[in-house]
Design a protein around this motif. Structure first.
Motif, PDB file in Angstrom:
ATOM      1  N   UNK A   1       0.811  -1.233   0.000  1.00 31.95           N
ATOM      2  CA  UNK A   1       0.000   0.000   0.000  1.00 31.95           C
ATOM      3  C   UNK A   1       0.840   1.277   0.000  1.00 31.95           C
ATOM      4  N   UNK A   2       2.084   1.197   0.460  1.00 30.35           N
ATOM      5  CA  UNK A   2       2.912   2.417   0.522  1.00 30.35           C
ATOM      6  C   UNK A   2       3.838   2.549  -0.676  1.00 30.35           C
ATOM      7  N   UNK A   3       3.646   1.667  -1.659  1.00 24.31           N
ATOM      8  CA  UNK A   3       4.502   1.723  -2.848  1.00 24.31           C
ATOM      9  C   UNK A   3       3.599   1.905  -4.062  1.00 24.31           C
ATOM     10  N   UNK A   4       3.597   3.126  -4.596  1.00 23.14           N
ATOM     11  CA  UNK A   4       2.665   3.457  -5.686  1.00 23.14           C
ATOM     12  C   UNK A   4       3.301   4.552  -6.526  1.00 23.14           C
ATOM     13  N   UNK A   5       2.812   4.669  -7.758  1.00 21.65           N
ATOM     14  CA  UNK A   5       3.435   5.651  -8.645  1.00 21.65           C
ATOM     15  C   UNK A   5       2.783   7.026  -8.507  1.00 21.65           C
TER      16      UNK A   5
ATOM     17  N   UNK B   1       6.950   6.081  12.184  1.00 23.95           N
ATOM     18  CA  UNK B   1       7.778   6.969  11.364  1.00 23.95           C
ATOM     19  C   UNK B   1       7.352   6.942   9.892  1.00 23.95           C
ATOM     20  N   UNK B   2       7.158   8.127   9.327  1.00 23.20           N
ATOM     21  CA  UNK B   2       6.783   8.203   7.902  1.00 23.20           C
ATOM     22  C   UNK B   2       7.934   8.697   7.040  1.00 23.20           C
ATOM     23  N   UNK B   3       8.955   9.286   7.698  1.00 25.80           N
ATOM     24  CA  UNK B   3      10.012   9.896   6.906  1.00 25.80           C
ATOM     25  C   UNK B   3      10.719   8.863   6.005  1.00 25.80           C
ATOM     26  N   UNK B   4      11.052   7.725   6.612  1.00 27.09           N
ATOM     27  CA  UNK B   4      11.769   6.717   5.814  1.00 27.09           C
ATOM     28  C   UNK B   4      10.870   6.170   4.701  1.00 27.09           C
ATOM     29  N   UNK B   5       9.555   6.131   4.958  1.00 24.73           N
ATOM     30  CA  UNK B   5       8.624   5.603   3.953  1.00 24.73           C
ATOM     31  C   UNK B   5       8.609   6.526   2.727  1.00 24.73           C
ATOM     32  N   UNK B   6       8.612   7.833   3.006  1.00 28.56           N
ATOM     33  CA  UNK B   6       8.623   8.798   1.894  1.00 28.56           C
ATOM     34  C   UNK B   6       9.940   8.722   1.118  1.00 28.56           C
ATOM     35  N   UNK B   7      11.037   8.503   1.849  1.00 34.83           N
ATOM     36  CA  UNK B   7      12.334   8.361   1.154  1.00 34.83           C
ATOM     37  C   UNK B   7      12.315   7.132   0.234  1.00 34.83           C
ATOM     38  N   UNK B   8      11.761   6.033   0.759  1.00 32.31           N
ATOM     39  CA  UNK B   8      11.695   4.810  -0.051  1.00 32.31           C
ATOM     40  C   UNK B   8      10.811   5.027  -1.283  1.00 32.31           C
ATOM     41  N   UNK B   9       9.692   5.719  -1.044  1.00 35.43           N
ATOM     42  CA  UNK B   9       8.743   5.938  -2.145  1.00 35.43           C
ATOM     43  C   UNK B   9       9.422   6.668  -3.301  1.00 35.43           C
TER      44      UNK B   9
ATOM     45  N   UNK C   1       3.065   0.728 -13.893  1.00 38.07           N
ATOM     46  CA  UNK C   1       2.002   0.167 -13.043  1.00 38.07           C
ATOM     47  C   UNK C   1       1.597   1.134 -11.926  1.00 38.07           C
ATOM     48  N   UNK C   2       0.351   1.018 -11.494  1.00 40.97           N
ATOM     49  CA  UNK C   2      -0.166   1.945 -10.473  1.00 40.97           C
ATOM     50  C   UNK C   2       0.488   1.713  -9.111  1.00 40.97           C
ATOM     51  N   UNK C   3       0.806   0.462  -8.805  1.00 40.49           N
ATOM     52  CA  UNK C   3       1.359   0.196  -7.475  1.00 40.49           C
ATOM     53  C   UNK C   3       2.297  -0.989  -7.449  1.00 40.49           C
ATOM     54  N   UNK C   4       2.986  -1.145  -6.329  1.00 42.00           N
ATOM     55  CA  UNK C   4       4.005  -2.179  -6.073  1.00 42.00           C
ATOM     56  C   UNK C   4       5.306  -1.830  -6.794  1.00 42.00           C
ATOM     57  N   UNK C   5       6.348  -2.600  -6.528  1.00 45.07           N
ATOM     58  CA  UNK C   5       7.625  -2.339  -7.221  1.00 45.07           C
ATOM     59  C   UNK C   5       7.897  -3.370  -8.311  1.00 45.07           C
ATOM     60  N   UNK C   6       6.831  -4.060  -8.744  1.00 42.87           N
ATOM     61  CA  UNK C   6       7.020  -5.070  -9.790  1.00 42.87           C
ATOM     62  C   UNK C   6       6.667  -4.517 -11.162  1.00 42.87           C
ATOM     63  N   UNK C   7       7.369  -5.022 -12.160  1.00 50.04           N
ATOM     64  CA  UNK C   7       6.917  -4.774 -13.520  1.00 50.04           C
ATOM     65  C   UNK C   7       6.559  -6.130 -14.126  1.00 50.04           C
ATOM     66  N   UNK C   8       5.500  -6.123 -14.884  1.00 46.51           N
ATOM     67  CA  UNK C   8       4.874  -7.344 -15.409  1.00 46.51           C
ATOM     68  C   UNK C   8       4.900  -7.215 -16.927  1.00 46.51           C
ATOM     69  N   UNK C   9       5.850  -7.927 -17.520  1.00 48.30           N
ATOM     70  CA  UNK C   9       6.160  -7.660 -18.922  1.00 48.30           C
ATOM     71  C   UNK C   9       5.696  -8.791 -19.830  1.00 48.30           C
TER      72      UNK C   9
END
Ligand SMILES: Cc1ncc(COP(=O)(O)O)c(C=O)c1O
Length: 394
Positions: free
Chosen positions: A214-218, A295-303, A322-330
């Protein structure tokens, strides 16, 4: 028939990474290139700075038993995060929240806690296809019947809920949703969850949302199941459970810490099961987890890293981000062949999409014709990865 032959476990295939290992066995990755391992979904970002001092401060906790449902301070930090992140007015840390040792065990145990296999026909357990394989293993070992919802380009990679008959819904016990989705990157919107929750109410089944990405999105922050329930005035989150985790959000997969939240009755069942299986999270780790949820700071850095990685990848490879996650589906012509060539020619490890799917009753595995790559090594490597995959593609 031998008395052991009908073990439910025998119905499970080999886990995708074991299959990948076999596929690549005996092959050598291109020795002139540094290996890029995009096969597994393991975030490789710097450890948040609060981890070490928190662990040091609470090290004495290893000499105490933790509670199986998570100690109060952890459940309170989880409830506070859920409130902030999903604008929840109420979520009770005592009755509506549990700690889990990562979502994997919780997603598996959920089916065992929530479905009743003692019915004449086994209940349906719905899940996307392709899927995080735990849903399938859980459904089968808990005595349910997997119902595979094809997620294809035709459905915009959404698990179809529009073309399922009332008879099937009536026999459905549990629906797994994965949003953002591993592997397709699809994200459920409010309308999707609203429709599903209306069906859940009508046909009396449970919805289990795996929201660990949920915290990884474009672009847009994904909506959560509980906030949609609240918007529908289901303020007790009836029939809803969500699972989330620090593995992806905080890049702490080795911490093995996650959450379960939602309907107090379901939480109670779950809690009872866990009191027998006993997976308590060690106290020092609970303290690290509580600090991470605060803590949200590290989450924003990761994002930012994930967004930059998606930009870098798609700038070179082309296609739709893709709208979310760190995967690409090719999409590829033959996924096993592509994976082998990527490894041997370009020193890249990928996962064949079919390993994440399963054949449905029409003999279709919706993961066929795709490969999954995880963008977990930062933007620079994501760009290099795209260049190498383009060379495999031609
Ligand atoms: C969709 C999905 N759900 C759950 C998990 C489990 O993560 P964890 O047990 O580390 O929380 C993963 C891990 O890869 C995943 O991809």
């Amino acid at each position: 028939m031998n008395k052991h032959e009908q073990y439910r476990l025998n119905q499970l295939g080999e886990y995708p990474f074991a299959r990948l290992k076999k596929l690549l066995d005996g092959l050598t990755p291109n020795p002139d290139l540094e290996l890029i391992d995009a096969g597994a979904g393991e975030p490789r970002l710097p450890m948040p700075t609060f981890v070490q001092p928190t662990l040091d401060a609470h090290i004495a906790g290893f000499s105490k038993y933790p509670t199986t449902s998570g100690n109060d301070f952890l459940r309170e930090s989880i409830a506070a995060w859920l409130k902030r992140r999903f604008s929840l007015k109420n979520i009770d840390a005592n009755s509506q929240v549990l700690s889990a040792n990562g979502t994997r065990e919780a997603l598996f145990a959920a089916a065992h806690a929530l479905i009743n296999p003692n019915t004449e026909t086994k209940p349906w357990v719905m899940m996307p296809n392709p899927m995080y394989q735990i849903y399938l293993g859980a459904a089968i070992t808990a005595g349910g019947k997997p119902y595979l919802q094809p997620c294809t380009q035709d459905t915009g990679f959404a698990p179809d809920i529009d073309n399922i008959s009332d008879d099937i819904w009536a026999d459905t016990a549990l629906v797994y949703v994965c949003s953002p989705s591993n592997p397709t990157g699809w994200v459920a919107d409010e309308a999707y969850y609203t429709k599903l929750l209306a069906l859940a109410e009508k046909f009396d089944f449970y919805v289990l949302a795996d929201e660990c990405y949920s915290e990884i999105y474009y672009a847009d922050k994904p909506v959560g199941l509980l906030e949609v329930a609240q918007n529908m005035e289901n303020i007790e989150y009836k029939r809803c459970l969500v699972m989330n985790s620090l593995s992806k959000r905080s890049a702490l997969p080795g911490l093995r810490s996650g959450l379960i939240a939602g309907d107090a009755d379901l939480i109670q069942n779950f809690s009872k099961l866990r009191s027998y299986t006993g997976p308590g999270t060690p106290l020092p780790l609970q303290h690290v987890a509580a600090a991470a949820w605060h803590d949200e700071e590290h989450v924003q850095q990761h994002l930012k890293v994930y967004r930059d990685s998606l930009d870098a990848f798609f700038k070179v490879y082309g296609g739709v981000i893709p709208a979310g996650s760190f995967f690409v589906w090719l999409p590829v012509e033959n996924e096993e062949d592509f994976v082998k060539r990527a490894y041997v020619e370009q020193g890249v490890k990928l996962l064949p999409g079919s390993y994440l799917g399963s054949e449905d009753d029409k003999g279709i595995n919706a993961g066929t014709g795709y490969v999954r790559a995880a963008l977990v090594d930062g933007a620079e490597k994501a760009g290099v990865l795209a260049e190498r995959l383009k060379r495999v593609a031609v």
